[in-house]
Design an enzyme around this catalytic site. Structure first.
Site, PDB file in Angstrom:
ATOM      1  N   CYS A   1       0.862  -1.178   0.000  1.00 40.07           N
ATOM      2  CA  CYS A   1       0.000   0.000   0.000  1.00 40.07           C
ATOM      3  C   CYS A   1       0.898   1.227   0.000  1.00 40.07           C
ATOM      4  O   CYS A   1       2.115   1.103  -0.171  1.00 40.07           O
ATOM      5  CB  CYS A   1      -0.979  -0.012   1.172  1.00 40.07           C
ATOM      6  SG  CYS A   1      -0.245   0.225   2.796  1.00 40.07           S
TER       7      CYS A   1
ATOM      8  N   CYS B   1      -4.164  -0.389  -2.363  1.00 37.93           N
ATOM      9  CA  CYS B   1      -4.716   0.955  -2.580  1.00 37.93           C
ATOM     10  C   CYS B   1      -4.498   1.334  -4.037  1.00 37.93           C
ATOM     11  O   CYS B   1      -3.585   0.834  -4.705  1.00 37.93           O
ATOM     12  CB  CYS B   1      -4.114   1.983  -1.629  1.00 37.93           C
ATOM     13  SG  CYS B   1      -2.434   2.488  -1.978  1.00 37.93           S
TER      14      CYS B   1
ATOM     15  N   CYS C   1       3.538   0.488  -8.530  1.00 40.59           N
ATOM     16  CA  CYS C   1       4.147  -0.741  -8.039  1.00 40.59           C
ATOM     17  C   CYS C   1       5.095  -1.309  -9.098  1.00 40.59           C
ATOM     18  O   CYS C   1       4.715  -1.451 -10.264  1.00 40.59           O
ATOM     19  CB  CYS C   1       3.059  -1.757  -7.704  1.00 40.59           C
ATOM     20  SG  CYS C   1       3.656  -3.141  -6.716  1.00 40.59           S
TER      21      CYS C   1
END
Length: 253
Positions: free
Chosen positions: A118, A189, A196
């Site tokens: 996250c 999230c 990412c």
């Protein structure tokens, strides 16, 4: 002769019997998706996909939530618990002997490697890490990280303590894990999903669109709701372990 066999099929059967709706259910069973992603996955026009999503939402099998990264986007989420109840009711309506009695899932012989990500690594991802470790024990090697790590939120610690789980966690940056190999990488999230990094070994990448409880006016109830939601999702996640992952290059490192 009139019999009860002439009754209409249960609502779930009627909904899921449509091939496109079944494909949408299958895709959403793996994680939360945006409409344009579903369009690409099922190869159908957006207006048709949106129509069937409305049908699934009307049946309360699918829910929708605005993206916290881009408010123009909406993430769709499949309520697996409601699907399980609907499937059980459909089986029982056909014959009482078809009521579910539980399914034994073959366990993986090797430890699964799972990473939760996250933004802050202060609430959602460390809670998910602790909950999965609590559920799966030695079956998994679980980690968590954030794109902008910060200290663990005290309400995250408090909420898990109520469940008998001690949350002791040192926040880490996602870049510290990018050379590691995982079977599963789960973003929690919408913001972190966009940044990412890719990981070696082609892990299964899943997105769960969950709001940041720390941003709610009353964070403690929000953290409790988050813990409930994470526990539900992790329960279904563990049902996949040992079934869908392939023990390939991940375990050679």
């Amino acid at each position: 002769m009139g019999t009860s066999e002439t009754a209409d099929p249960p609502p779930f059967v009627r909904l899921a019997s449509d091939p496109l709706r079944w494909r949408l259910l299958r895709e959403l069973s793996h994680g939360d998706r945006r409409v344009r992603e579903l369009v690409g996955l099922v190869g159908q026009p957006q207006n048709l996909v949106s129509y069937h999503l409305r049908k699934l939402r009307a049946a309360e099998l699918v829910t929708a939530r605005r993206s916290s990264f881009d408010g123009r986007d909406t993430y769709y989420h499949l309520d697996l618990e409601r699907c399980a109840d609907a499937l059980a009711a459909a089986g029982s309506s056909l014959h009482p002997a078809l009521a579910p009695i539980g399914v034994e899932v073959k366990q993986a012989e090797s430890r699964l490697k799972v990473l939760f990500v996250c933004t802050g690594n202060s609430g959602r991802s460390p809670m998910a890490e602790a909950l999965l470790r609590h559920r799966a024990g030695s079956r998994v090697e679980v980690s968590s990280a954030g794109s902008h790590p910060k200290p663990v939120h005290p309400d995250a610690v408090r909420v898990l303590a109520e469940r008998g789980i001690a949350l002791t966690h040192e926040p880490s940056h996602v870049d510290d894990h990018r050379r590691r190999r995982f079977h599963w990488v789960i973003s929690l999230c919408d913001r972190v999903r966009e940044v990412c990094p890719e990981f070696p070994g082609h892990p299964r990448v899943v997105h769960w669109s969950l709001p940041d409880p720390a941003k709610e006016p009353e964070s403690y109830p929000a953290f409790r709701r988050l813990a409930d939601e994470l526990d539900r999702r992790i329960g279904f996640l563990t049902a996949r372990f040992g079934v869908e992952y392939r023990d390939d290059e991940v375990n050679r490192t």
